[in-house]
Design a protein around this motif. Sequence first.
Motif, short mmCIF file in Angstrom:
data_model
loop_
_atom_site.label_atom_id
_atom_site.label_comp_id
_atom_site.label_asym_id
_atom_site.label_seq_id
_atom_site.Cartn_x
_atom_site.Cartn_y
_atom_site.Cartn_z
N GLY A 250 2.15 -0.81 -6.24
CA GLY A 250 2.47 -2.11 -5.68
C GLY A 250 2.87 -3.09 -6.75
O GLY A 250 3.01 -2.75 -7.92
N ARG A 264 1.01 -6.71 -3.58
CA ARG A 264 1.90 -6.52 -2.45
C ARG A 264 2.33 -5.06 -2.40
O ARG A 264 2.89 -4.53 -3.36
CB ARG A 264 3.12 -7.42 -2.59
N SER A 266 4.55 -2.22 -0.41
CA SER A 266 5.77 -2.21 0.42
C SER A 266 5.53 -1.65 1.82
O SER A 266 6.23 -2.00 2.76
CB SER A 266 6.87 -1.40 -0.27
N THR A 267 4.53 -0.78 1.98
CA THR A 267 4.31 -0.13 3.28
C THR A 267 3.40 -0.94 4.20
O THR A 267 3.11 -0.50 5.31
CB THR A 267 3.69 1.26 3.07
#
Length: 354
Positions: A250, A264, A266-267
């Motif tokens: 992340g 953060r 992405s999934t």
Amino acid sequence: IAEVPSNLSVNPGIYLPVVRVGGAEAGFGPFLSLKYAVRFLQNERLRTYHREGSRIEAQIFRRRGDVFFVGLDIEPNAPQAKTPALPANFWKLFPYPAEMAFGEVDTDDPRPLHRWLGRKVQVKILSVHQDGLAFVSRKKVMEEMRETLRRETLASAKEGDILAAKVKDIQAEGIRMDISGVEAYLAQAEVSWYPRVELRKRLRLGEVFEVRILSKDVDKQRFGVSRRAIEIHPADELERKFRRGAAIEGTISRILPSGGCFVRVSTHKREAFIPAGETISDVPPKEGSSIKALVMRVDRDNIRVILSPRKYEDKQMPDMVTRYSKESQPFSLGQILNPSNEEPAEEETDQDAQ
């Protein structure tokens, strides 16, 4: 002929209600009126409906100013012996005139007033003047129906039931709702599994959704309800998606003064979190940088994945040592003691062997 509706079939032998309105003239009997007789009989029945508080079918057919003109469907109690002689739809051909103010249409209906024209509705009689003009209300019917529904709901509903509720008022600590006329209260903590939900951003007045009844106060005639009780806990989905011990990558989005940071992924739209004690000591986190970590667990209270870069590095270390050992060639004693002279000696040995 003006007394007879155009869509009424009049055949010899049928009975019709009539009233005398004029004397006899040469060549004719007394003048009679069908309409006056119908109005007289209907007016008697209308006053009975008024005394009994009965509901009547009506059709809205015209508007003037702030009043609707409606036609009431009134069928008098005709003599039984003569009733079969009348056409089946006889009384419907004579709608009784009445008026209904706009304020008596409904108490909670947003539709434009002109859309009511032509609609058939149920009404109650508010008053009847001496000349027979009636004033009616659809609102009274709706209020009675809502009160009946409210009592039935309060009597039949029990803890654990799932019912539709309407948002009536939004406050910081909770929401006042309506379930079929019964007041219901939805506490802030019962709106969602996610903590610190801003209610005014999440919900809107008039919104309808299902809730589960948690408590029932018969004395106060109120329910305590929950929305989150009928929703799947979002942490369950996180636990299925992010297995304990799985490696993920992340981007660091925010660093806390305590040393922990948010990541953060992405999934998933909700950020993961790295506690201060799980960061790599010699590589301080930096906003915007990529990072690899292992999934430690799912924080069910905050609905968040907890990550550990430190455990990721610990897991990678044995693999790195093994790979380095396989790639590195062992040194001979001569290379260790005299690395500069060892290599030519090997070349001479190869030449001798040839």
